[in-house]
Enzyme design. Structure first.
Site, PDB file in Angstrom:
ATOM      1  N   CYS A  24       0.823  -1.210   0.000  1.00 42.01           N
ATOM      2  CA  CYS A  24       0.000   0.000   0.000  1.00 42.01           C
ATOM      3  C   CYS A  24       0.856   1.259   0.000  1.00 42.01           C
ATOM      4  O   CYS A  24       0.390   2.329  -0.410  1.00 42.01           O
ATOM      5  CB  CYS A  24      -0.941  -0.001   1.203  1.00 42.01           C
ATOM      6  SG  CYS A  24      -0.100  -0.106   2.803  1.00 42.01           S
ATOM      7  N   ILE A  83      -9.788   1.310  16.678  1.00 39.42           N
ATOM      8  CA  ILE A  83     -10.280   0.134  17.411  1.00 39.42           C
ATOM      9  C   ILE A  83     -10.045  -1.135  16.604  1.00 39.42           C
ATOM     10  O   ILE A  83      -9.681  -2.187  17.165  1.00 39.42           O
ATOM     11  CB  ILE A  83     -11.770   0.300  17.749  1.00 39.42           C
ATOM     12  CG1 ILE A  83     -11.950   1.361  18.840  1.00 39.42           C
ATOM     13  CG2 ILE A  83     -12.378  -1.035  18.205  1.00 39.42           C
ATOM     14  CD1 ILE A  83     -11.303   1.024  20.172  1.00 39.42           C
ATOM     15  N   GLN A 109       6.066  -5.891   8.949  1.00 38.81           N
ATOM     16  CA  GLN A 109       5.352  -6.541   7.857  1.00 38.81           C
ATOM     17  C   GLN A 109       6.108  -6.509   6.539  1.00 38.81           C
ATOM     18  O   GLN A 109       6.014  -7.429   5.732  1.00 38.81           O
ATOM     19  CB  GLN A 109       3.969  -5.895   7.661  1.00 38.81           C
ATOM     20  CG  GLN A 109       2.960  -6.204   8.731  1.00 38.81           C
ATOM     21  CD  GLN A 109       3.124  -5.316   9.957  1.00 38.81           C
ATOM     22  OE1 GLN A 109       3.919  -4.369   9.932  1.00 38.81           O
ATOM     23  NE2 GLN A 109       2.400  -5.616  11.015  1.00 38.81           N
TER      24      GLN A 109
END
Length: 420
Positions: free
Chosen positions: A50, A192, A114
């Site tokens: 991304c 969250i 990652q």
């Protein structure tokens, strides 16, 4: 051949361009084949996340510009837009860049783990596609080795640098194990959702998401085996929560001092850990006055994050040194490989000259030519053939008064010191 690293990332290109240039997993095999066919790249790896799209390739120096045009054509993007938002590294700097990327030193979040997995997957895809040879095999061995060292020998990834991760790490310090802790998350936004993923990675089994809209709460809770509540159900369920993390857009507090006090009483004053990530606050500040309530706000966590980010910056200095060391090892291997290739070429060329002259001599003998004459001619021609190139080099160095080259040639040819 030139090693290149070409691409765009979060620092050089807007998200609109990054989206256009991203490769889906289904496109990678086709893209690697197209890259080889259209640019002549001998070896290649495509990393697409991304935050970045990068192409690593071994290619002839004169064809390096083909990489940019190929990427623009493949995705139907204007080449000028790509030129203005891209970067290009060659040879040693390309190797440095590749290793920095794998170590998380070039990431939006310094040290994020990652990216290493993404680079490994990109390498595996390239290898399975048959576009990996000796140089890239060795380059990526060095890359994965240094990334492992950076991860294990520095604190580059040891400290939280997001409030979501910091809240989970703080909970781990208070509860020795999160596996048996019961967690209530209030809200269903991106923060969250990220907290929920971090909790799941820490082995949390009991997870409940409370939100004004149940559908959004279910989207977060169900993949992780969690339950959902409406905000109005919180008062009757708060007593069950060991950990409460809240992040909503509410303009008024959702948890007041009285509500938390009642829940603690029902818990027989078993401690409750609360993290308020919302602005304005979801939890009344007075909750911190309760003996068995441990309340942290987003400001408290931001201080932790800033301290940890500084720690990561210190670790990054050491990580950069490790990368430089690993790159030098790779360069040394390349130079050694180049020397071996030169020796092999020299030996093969000499053997070819010998075989041609021997075959000529055999044919002469078969035609009845005198053996002594054939042997003398063979010896003369073989000698002339083998000394031709060194003789030219010696003459050139002598005529140009290139004493350094002359000394090297004399040493290589085993010549005695002519001055004695």
């Amino acid at each position: 051949m030139t090693l290149i690293a070409f691409g765009i990332n979060h620092k050089t290109a807007p998200i609109e361009l990054r989206e256009k240039l991203a490769f889906s997993p289904d496109e990678i095999v086709e893209a690697l084949a197209s890259l080889k066919q259209n640019t002549g790249a001998l070896e290649s790896v495509i990393v697409s996340t991304c935050n970045r799209t990068e192409i690593y390739a071994q290619i002839e120096e004169s064809k390096t510009h083909n990489i940019l045009q190929w990427l623009a054509d493949f995705h139907g993007v204007n080449a000028d837009d790509l030129t203005n938002n891209s970067y290009f590294h060659a040879d040693q700097q390309a190797a440095v860049h590749i290793m920095r990327v794998a170590c998380g030193l070039d990431s939006l979040m310094l040290g994020e783990p990652q990216i290493l997995g993404q680079v490994k997957q990109a390498f595996t895809d390239a290898k399975n596609s048959g576009v990996i040879n000796t140089d890239f095999e060795r380059l990526f061995q060095h890359t994965f080795s240094v990334a492992k060292r950076v991860r294990s020998e520095t604190d580059i990834g040891a400290n939280a640098v997001s409030v979501a991760y910091a809240s989970v790490q703080l909970a781990k310090h208070i509860f020795s194990s999160l596996e048996k802790s019961r967690v209530l998350l209030i809200g269903a936004g991106d923060t969250i959702e990220l907290v929920a993923k971090h909790l799941s990675e820490q082995g949390v089994k009991s997870l409940t998401v409370a939100n004004r809209t149940l559908a959004r709460a279910q989207a977060i809770a169900e993949p992780l085996g969690g339950a959902v509540l409406t905000l109005s159900q919180i008062p009757s369920h708060l007593k069950n929560a060991d950990i409460v993390i809240s992040s909503t857009a509410s303009q008024l507090p959702i948890l007041g001092k009285g509500l938390v006090q009642s829940a603690l009483k029902e818990r027989k004053h078993k401690p409750m850990f609360l993290v308020d990530l919302a602005v304005p606050r979801d939890v009344e500040a007075e909750v911190a006055e309760l003996d068995d309530a441990y309340l942290y706000t987003v400001d408290d966590l931001q201080q932790i994050v800033e301290k940890n980010l500084a720690s990561r910056q210190d670790a990054a200095v050491l990580a950069h040194e490790m990368v430089e060391q690993q790159v030098q090892q790779f360069i040394q291997w390349q130079q050694g490989k180049s020397s071996i290739d030169v020796l092999k070429t020299f030996r093969d060329q000499s053997v070819e000259q010998r075989d041609n002259l021997v075959n000529r001599a055999i044919n002469q003998l078969a035609d009845g030519k005198q053996a002594e004459q054939v042997l003398v001619e063979l010896a003369n021609k073989l000698t002339n053939s083998l000394i031709h190139a060194p003789t030219k080099a010696l003459k050139k160095a002598a005529n140009e008064q290139d004493t350094q080259s002359l000394s090297i040639l004399k040493d290589a040819l085993g010549l005695k010191n002519l001055d004695n």
